[in-house]
Design a protein around this motif. Structure first.
Motif, PDB file in Angstrom:
ATOM      1  N   SER A  17       1.211  -1.161   0.304  1.00  0.00           N
ATOM      2  CA  SER A  17      -0.185   0.529   0.006  1.00  0.00           C
ATOM      3  C   SER A  17       0.596   1.004  -0.125  1.00  0.00           C
ATOM      4  O   SER A  17       0.716   2.194  -0.855  1.00  0.00           O
ATOM      5  N   PHE A  18       1.953   1.200   0.717  1.00  0.00           N
ATOM      6  CA  PHE A  18       2.962   2.061   0.576  1.00  0.00           C
ATOM      7  C   PHE A  18       3.827   2.997  -0.638  1.00  0.00           C
ATOM      8  O   PHE A  18       3.972   4.056  -1.121  1.00  0.00           O
ATOM      9  N   TYR A  19       3.430   1.347  -1.043  1.00  0.00           N
ATOM     10  CA  TYR A  19       4.488   1.212  -2.572  1.00  0.00           C
ATOM     11  C   TYR A  19       3.913   2.414  -3.449  1.00  0.00           C
ATOM     12  O   TYR A  19       4.031   3.221  -4.011  1.00  0.00           O
ATOM     13  N   ASN A  20       2.363   2.088  -3.719  1.00  0.00           N
ATOM     14  CA  ASN A  20       1.791   2.201  -4.868  1.00  0.00           C
ATOM     15  C   ASN A  20       1.226   4.206  -4.280  1.00  0.00           C
ATOM     16  O   ASN A  20       0.939   4.860  -5.077  1.00  0.00           O
ATOM     17  N   HIS A  21       1.005   3.970  -2.958  1.00  0.00           N
ATOM     18  CA  HIS A  21       1.175   5.560  -2.627  1.00  0.00           C
ATOM     19  C   HIS A  21       2.460   6.518  -3.581  1.00  0.00           C
ATOM     20  O   HIS A  21       2.090   7.672  -3.764  1.00  0.00           O
ATOM     21  N   ILE A  22       2.989   5.627  -3.113  1.00  0.00           N
ATOM     22  CA  ILE A  22       4.514   6.444  -3.595  1.00  0.00           C
ATOM     23  C   ILE A  22       4.579   6.606  -4.729  1.00  0.00           C
ATOM     24  O   ILE A  22       4.691   7.658  -5.840  1.00  0.00           O
ATOM     25  N   ILE A  23       4.262   5.207  -5.960  1.00  0.00           N
ATOM     26  CA  ILE A  23       3.985   5.222  -7.212  1.00  0.00           C
ATOM     27  C   ILE A  23       3.190   6.085  -7.605  1.00  0.00           C
ATOM     28  O   ILE A  23       3.038   6.656  -8.623  1.00  0.00           O
TER      29      ILE A  23
END
Length: 190
Positions: A17-23
């Motif tokens: 989820s955090f990765y998706n926010h970054i991307i």
């Protein structure tokens, strides 16, 4: 009380989820906030695995020493990538390729580890699994938010280095930007 597999899987979902926010974010400030959160959570998760989960693999899973050693080597690669990523500005041309490469390696690690965690669950009683989950959760509270890449990566040495470094690094993290972690309702309760 959750089982160890529940905690490991929840951490993996949170990191994705955090990765998706970054991307997916177009806001640079939001990218920095989630970059910090991703780095902190991945470091806490991985160090806790090294201190709690991998010794359980060694004790309870067939070929557990080899499994734990493989996972420690994979963590070392991720540590190096995570350090590079943490020190990048979102405006850097290397920012997105670095996090994508890191997540590609981490995703492969998640797949292998999920299989190993289920083997561990099969070897443990429900009570032992819940006890391991409790230890894992408590360990995450005390580990520092970043690794020491130069240091040894196999306990007991990393654990001593990490735990000694924790207080200073926790203070430093409060000074960094973070994504909002509370809802308006959480704030009204304080």
């Amino acid at each position: 009380m959750p089982r160890i597999s529940d905690l490991i899987q929840q951490d993996h979902r949170d990191l994705v989820s955090f990765y998706n926010h970054i991307i997916n974010s177009s806001d640079q400030d939001e990218k920095v906030r989630y970059q910090n959160r991703f780095t902190w959570e991945l470091a806490r998760h991985s160090i806790s695995e090294e201190l709690v989960l991998y010794p359980a693999f060694e004790k309870h899973v067939e070929n557990g020493v080899a499994v734990a050693d493989r996972d420690r080597r994979e963590h070392q690669r991720v540590k190096e990538q995570l350090e590079a990523f943490y020190n990048m500005a979102p405006s850097s041309p290397s920012f997105l390729p670095t996090i994508k490469g890191l997540m590609k390696d981490f995703s492969r690690h998640i797949e292998e580890e999920t299989t190993d965690v289920w083997k561990l669950e099969d070897a443990l009683s429900e009570e032992d699994s819940k006890g391991l989950a409790e230890s894992f959760g408590k360990t995450k509270v005390f580990v520092p938010p970043q690794w020491h890449r130069e240091g040894p990566y196999k306990p007991p040495f990393e654990s001593a280095i990490e735990l000694l470094a924790a207080p200073v690094e926790h203070l430093a993290d409060w000074l960094h930007q973070w994504p909002y972690m509370f809802t308006a309702q959480d704030h009204s309760a304080t």
